[in-house]
Structure formats: C-alpha cells, structure tokens
Design a protein around this motif. Sequence first.
Motif, mmCIF file in Angstrom:
data_model
loop_
_atom_site.group_PDB
_atom_site.id
_atom_site.type_symbol
_atom_site.label_atom_id
_atom_site.label_comp_id
_atom_site.label_asym_id
_atom_site.label_seq_id
_atom_site.Cartn_x
_atom_site.Cartn_y
_atom_site.Cartn_z
ATOM 1 N N ASN A 164 0.829 -1.203 0.000
ATOM 2 C CA ASN A 164 0.000 0.000 0.000
ATOM 3 C C ASN A 164 0.868 1.260 0.000
ATOM 4 N N ARG B 225 3.940 1.558 -1.139
ATOM 5 C CA ARG B 225 4.604 1.684 -2.442
ATOM 6 C C ARG B 225 3.656 2.209 -3.501
ATOM 7 N N VAL B 226 2.406 1.722 -3.504
ATOM 8 C CA VAL B 226 1.408 2.207 -4.471
ATOM 9 C C VAL B 226 1.145 3.688 -4.252
ATOM 10 N N LYS B 227 1.047 4.105 -2.970
ATOM 11 C CA LYS B 227 0.795 5.517 -2.666
ATOM 12 C C LYS B 227 1.923 6.399 -3.198
ATOM 13 N N TRP B 228 3.169 6.028 -2.919
ATOM 14 C CA TRP B 228 4.292 6.857 -3.365
ATOM 15 C C TRP B 228 4.455 6.811 -4.883
ATOM 16 N N TRP B 229 4.128 5.677 -5.506
ATOM 17 C CA TRP B 229 4.185 5.604 -6.972
ATOM 18 C C TRP B 229 3.139 6.537 -7.580
ATOM 19 N N SER B 230 1.939 6.615 -6.968
ATOM 20 C CA SER B 230 0.894 7.518 -7.449
ATOM 21 C C SER B 230 1.326 8.976 -7.304
ATOM 22 N N VAL B 231 1.951 9.303 -6.175
ATOM 23 C CA VAL B 231 2.452 10.673 -5.980
ATOM 24 C C VAL B 231 3.506 11.004 -7.027
ATOM 25 N N GLN C 46 3.821 9.675 -10.026
ATOM 26 C CA GLN C 46 3.157 9.817 -11.317
ATOM 27 C C GLN C 46 2.506 11.191 -11.445
ATOM 28 N N ALA C 47 1.849 11.663 -10.363
ATOM 29 C CA ALA C 47 1.207 12.975 -10.395
ATOM 30 C C ALA C 47 2.243 14.082 -10.625
#
Length: 200
Positions: A165, A167-173, A175-176
């Motif tokens: 969770n 890692r997904v959060k930081w990957w989304s940040v 990407q943004a």
Amino acid sequence: MSRLLYTLSTVFSVLVILPLLASGHAIEVAAGKKDCFFEDLHVHDKMTVSYQVGGGGHLDIDFWLSDPNGKILGKHIRQDTGSVSITAAVDGRHEYCFSNQMSAIADKIVSFNVHGVIYIDEDEAVAPIEREIRNLAIGLTSVKDEQEYIVVRERTHRNTAESTNARVKWWSVLQAIVIFVVVAWQIYYLKSFFEVKRII
C-alpha cells in the motif's frame, strides 16, 4: 477410596505438569549470528520444535536439531516455517539452533514452540482418565501451536499488504508529479510557437 485419591492426585499432577512441557518463544536472531537452545531428554521421550519466521529479510532461517553426540536429527535450510519431531534414542542434552549466518544485514524474528511427551512405560498402571487427559493436553498443545502459527502468518501478510500500500501511494504521488512537470513543459513549449519574433 484410596484408588480414587490416587486417580485424583494423578490427574492433578498431569494438569499441573503438562503445561510446563510446552513452551512458546519469540526471539530476534541477529544478522550473521545463531541462537541455540537445548532440552534434556531421556530415551523414548518425544520432542517437537515448530517455528515460523515473522520478520526480517526474505523471511528465511536455517534450523537444525542434534542429539548429545552431535548427530543431526533434523535440518532445514532457508525455510520460513518448519517443524521437527524426534524420539530420543539416547539420554542427554539435545540442542536446536536457529542460524542467520547467511544474512549480512537483516535480523530475523523467529517464533517457535517446543513441546514434548515424557515416555511412560506401558507396564505402569495408568488410569483411563489419566490417559485421556494426556491425549487432551497433546491436542490442546497442537491447537495452541496452530493458533500461534496463524497469528504469525497474519502479521506477515499484514506487513506485506501495508508495504505494498505504501509503495502504491508513493508511486501515485510520483506519477502525479511527473504529469504536472510534463504538462508545464508542454505549455511552455507550445507557447513558444505563438510568440511573435520581431526583426529590427
């Protein structure tokens, strides 16, 4: 009457002694180290060691169990969980070890249970109720071991889910941020096409 008192005293002693034959522990094995423990057994005594790696590195550990003569009775290499059951062939100190010597960085958290059955000669008079209490105690120990195994597995899965969770959060940040940078660069680049250049 004396037979009844003997049976009751035997039942009481079994209820008091059997929980002492099972024990659960959680240890941290440092990187490059090993931790060893021992149990004093007599011939025909039974012992089971079950373990589960709950954290650290790739969740693996080396384990072995040896008799007083140094003979290896059970060995696991780089396992996350395992169980070894033995029946003592000789009297003496039986040693079991958890080794993290293959890891140079990660400490390992290991939960393990040790339980055993003291051998009683069949020639001895054993009351049926005492035999049933022993069987019940063995069954309860198995249930306890299974519950502890499930708790450790749940903790491991929860840690994995929380890590995923994060890692997904930081990957989304990330990407943004990349999208905003690309949009800003595109606006700047397209704006340069519409600028009027004057020649003096």
